[in-house]
Write a protein that holds these residues in place. Structure first.
Motif, short mmCIF file in Angstrom:
data_model
loop_
_atom_site.label_atom_id
_atom_site.label_comp_id
_atom_site.label_asym_id
_atom_site.label_seq_id
_atom_site.Cartn_x
_atom_site.Cartn_y
_atom_site.Cartn_z
N GLN A 118 0.87 -1.18 0.00
CA GLN A 118 0.00 0.00 0.00
C GLN A 118 0.90 1.23 0.00
O GLN A 118 1.73 1.41 0.89
CB GLN A 118 -0.91 0.02 1.22
N GLY A 119 0.78 2.06 -1.05
CA GLY A 119 1.67 3.19 -1.17
C GLY A 119 1.19 4.21 -2.17
O GLY A 119 0.14 4.03 -2.81
N ASN A 120 1.95 5.29 -2.30
CA ASN A 120 1.59 6.43 -3.13
C ASN A 120 2.43 6.41 -4.41
O ASN A 120 3.67 6.46 -4.34
CB ASN A 120 1.84 7.72 -2.34
N ALA A 121 1.80 6.38 -5.56
CA ALA A 121 2.51 6.32 -6.83
C ALA A 121 3.33 7.58 -7.09
O ALA A 121 4.25 7.57 -7.92
CB ALA A 121 1.51 6.13 -7.98
N MET A 122 3.02 8.66 -6.39
CA MET A 122 3.74 9.92 -6.60
C MET A 122 5.01 10.01 -5.76
O MET A 122 5.82 10.92 -5.94
CB MET A 122 2.83 11.11 -6.29
N SER A 123 5.21 9.04 -4.87
CA SER A 123 6.41 9.00 -4.04
C SER A 123 6.71 7.55 -3.71
O SER A 123 6.31 7.04 -2.67
CB SER A 123 6.19 9.82 -2.76
N LEU A 124 7.42 6.89 -4.61
CA LEU A 124 7.64 5.44 -4.48
C LEU A 124 8.71 5.13 -3.44
O LEU A 124 9.77 5.77 -3.42
CB LEU A 124 8.05 4.86 -5.83
N PRO A 125 8.45 4.16 -2.58
CA PRO A 125 9.39 3.83 -1.50
C PRO A 125 10.51 2.89 -1.96
O PRO A 125 10.81 1.88 -1.31
CB PRO A 125 8.48 3.15 -0.47
N TYR A 126 11.12 3.23 -3.11
CA TYR A 126 12.19 2.39 -3.66
C TYR A 126 13.33 3.26 -4.17
O TYR A 126 13.13 4.41 -4.57
CB TYR A 126 11.65 1.51 -4.80
N ASP A 127 14.54 2.68 -4.15
CA ASP A 127 15.72 3.40 -4.60
C ASP A 127 15.72 3.57 -6.12
O ASP A 127 15.00 2.87 -6.85
CB ASP A 127 16.99 2.63 -4.20
N ASP A 128 16.54 4.49 -6.60
CA ASP A 128 16.75 4.66 -8.03
C ASP A 128 17.24 3.33 -8.63
O ASP A 128 17.95 2.56 -7.96
CB ASP A 128 17.82 5.72 -8.30
N HIS A 129 16.88 3.10 -9.90
CA HIS A 129 17.41 1.96 -10.66
C HIS A 129 17.11 0.60 -10.00
O HIS A 129 17.98 -0.26 -9.92
CB HIS A 129 18.92 2.10 -10.88
N SER A 130 15.88 0.43 -9.51
CA SER A 130 15.54 -0.80 -8.77
C SER A 130 14.89 -1.89 -9.62
O SER A 130 14.95 -3.07 -9.27
CB SER A 130 14.60 -0.47 -7.61
N PHE A 131 14.22 -1.50 -10.73
CA PHE A 131 13.42 -2.45 -11.49
C PHE A 131 13.74 -2.39 -12.99
O PHE A 131 14.18 -1.36 -13.50
CB PHE A 131 11.92 -2.15 -11.32
N ASP A 132 13.46 -3.48 -13.67
CA ASP A 132 13.59 -3.51 -15.13
C ASP A 132 12.40 -2.83 -15.80
O ASP A 132 12.54 -2.27 -16.89
CB ASP A 132 13.70 -4.96 -15.63
N TYR A 133 11.24 -2.92 -15.18
CA TYR A 133 10.01 -2.35 -15.74
C TYR A 133 9.23 -1.62 -14.65
O TYR A 133 9.20 -2.06 -13.50
CB TYR A 133 9.08 -3.46 -16.30
N ALA A 134 8.60 -0.52 -15.03
CA ALA A 134 7.61 0.14 -14.18
C ALA A 134 6.35 0.31 -15.01
O ALA A 134 6.39 0.91 -16.10
CB ALA A 134 8.11 1.49 -13.68
N THR A 135 5.24 -0.23 -14.55
CA THR A 135 4.00 -0.22 -15.32
C THR A 135 2.89 0.46 -14.54
O THR A 135 2.90 0.50 -13.30
CB THR A 135 3.55 -1.65 -15.66
N ILE A 136 1.93 1.00 -15.29
CA ILE A 136 0.72 1.54 -14.67
C ILE A 136 -0.44 1.29 -15.62
O ILE A 136 -0.39 1.68 -16.80
CB ILE A 136 0.88 3.03 -14.31
N GLY A 137 -1.46 0.60 -15.16
CA GLY A 137 -2.60 0.23 -16.00
C GLY A 137 -3.88 0.88 -15.51
O GLY A 137 -4.31 0.62 -14.38
N PHE A 138 -4.48 1.73 -16.34
CA PHE A 138 -5.76 2.37 -16.04
C PHE A 138 -5.72 3.12 -14.71
O PHE A 138 -6.68 3.12 -13.95
CB PHE A 138 -6.89 1.33 -16.05
N GLY A 139 -4.57 3.74 -14.44
CA GLY A 139 -4.43 4.48 -13.19
C GLY A 139 -3.86 5.88 -13.36
O GLY A 139 -4.03 6.73 -12.48
N LEU A 140 -3.21 6.14 -14.50
CA LEU A 140 -2.52 7.42 -14.64
C LEU A 140 -3.48 8.59 -14.66
O LEU A 140 -3.16 9.68 -14.17
CB LEU A 140 -1.66 7.41 -15.92
N ARG A 141 -4.68 8.40 -15.21
CA ARG A 141 -5.64 9.52 -15.27
C ARG A 141 -6.23 9.82 -13.90
O ARG A 141 -6.91 10.84 -13.72
CB ARG A 141 -6.76 9.22 -16.27
#
Length: 245
Positions: free
Chosen positions: A103-126
């Motif tokens: 449970q978290g906020n997409a505008m302030s991700l609790p992860y370090d820089d360069h942590s994942f190969d992919y970042a996705t968002i489905g039907f949530g950006l709007r």
């Protein structure tokens, strides 16, 4: 009057039980086909890591986990009610060890820089208060050469389909939300959320504006949805490093 973030949170907390059914109605039952198309374009290799923002009930999170096979996958959403439904799907699929739900906020991700190969968002950006901030956060947490991927409802560009779709979306959809999910105001808000949202060309421009490279935009089903993929510049090899994707 609640601010947008509080209102959106209340919307998704309340519609969680009927979310999957209403997604079928909202997309003319095309959202699964759109996600399948997206996964083919992403070309997720075995062992890849990903974070799925606004993951809802975890359909895309699970698709990423299956494609990766072994790579750790994070599903993040601000609605605990949505995550609870998603957790049941993750458990049923036997992916508890691979998928972590947060449970978290997409505008302030609790992860370090360069942590994942992919970042996705489905039907949530709007639905977020500041879409550029979310995209920057997605860009921040992916590795150089990694992908930022958005699958979202969009705006049809050609008539007469455009007029028909807007009539459906603005007039009929809220009524179906009332009948099926017992939520009229929440589904009345969904088409309203699209009014100020950029079309697929404008969103591609925003991807480029924040520094993503090799941006690809694919209108889907007459433009009622769109897939956007952008690559984080590979510092060592330059932006051309991802041209093969």
């Amino acid at each position: 009057m609640k601010n947008k973030e509080q209102f959106v949170h209340s919307v998704f907390e309340s519609i969680a039980p009927k979310y999957d059914l209403m997604n079928d109605i909202l997309s003319f039952r095309r959202h699964k086909a759109w996600r399948s198309f997206t996964m083919k374009k992403m070309k997720v290799p075995a062992g890849a890591t990903a974070i799925d923002l606004c993951c809802g009930t975890c359909d895309w999170t699970l698709s990423l986990a299956k494609a990766s096979g072994t790579g750790p996958i994070v599903g993040l959403d601000f609605s605990q009610h949505m995550l609870d439904y998603g957790a049941e799907k993750v458990k049923a699929a036997g992916r508890n060890e691979q998928i972590t739900l947060v449970q978290g906020n997409a505008m302030s991700l609790p992860y370090d820089d360069h942590s994942f190969d992919y970042a996705t968002i489905g039907f949530g950006l709007r639905n977020v208060p500041d879409l550029e901030q979310v995209l920057r956060e997605m860009q921040r947490v992916v590795k150089p050469g990694g992908q930022v991927v958005c699958l979202e409802l969009s705006k049809p560009t050609w008539q007469p389909f455009k007029s028909i779709y807007y009539f459906y979306f603005q007039r009929l959809l809220p009524l179906m939300g009332k009948l099926i999910a017992k939520r009229y105001e929440q589904y009345k808000w969904l088409p309203e959320s699209l009014v100020s949202f950029p079309d697929h060309q404008q969103l591609a421009g925003i991807f480029r504006q924040i520094g993503l490279t090799n941006v690809q935009a694919y209108p889907l089903t007459g433009g009622i949805a769109a897939l956007h993929i952008g690559f984080k510049e590979n510092i060592k090899q330059g932006p051309e490093a991802s041209q093969h994707a």
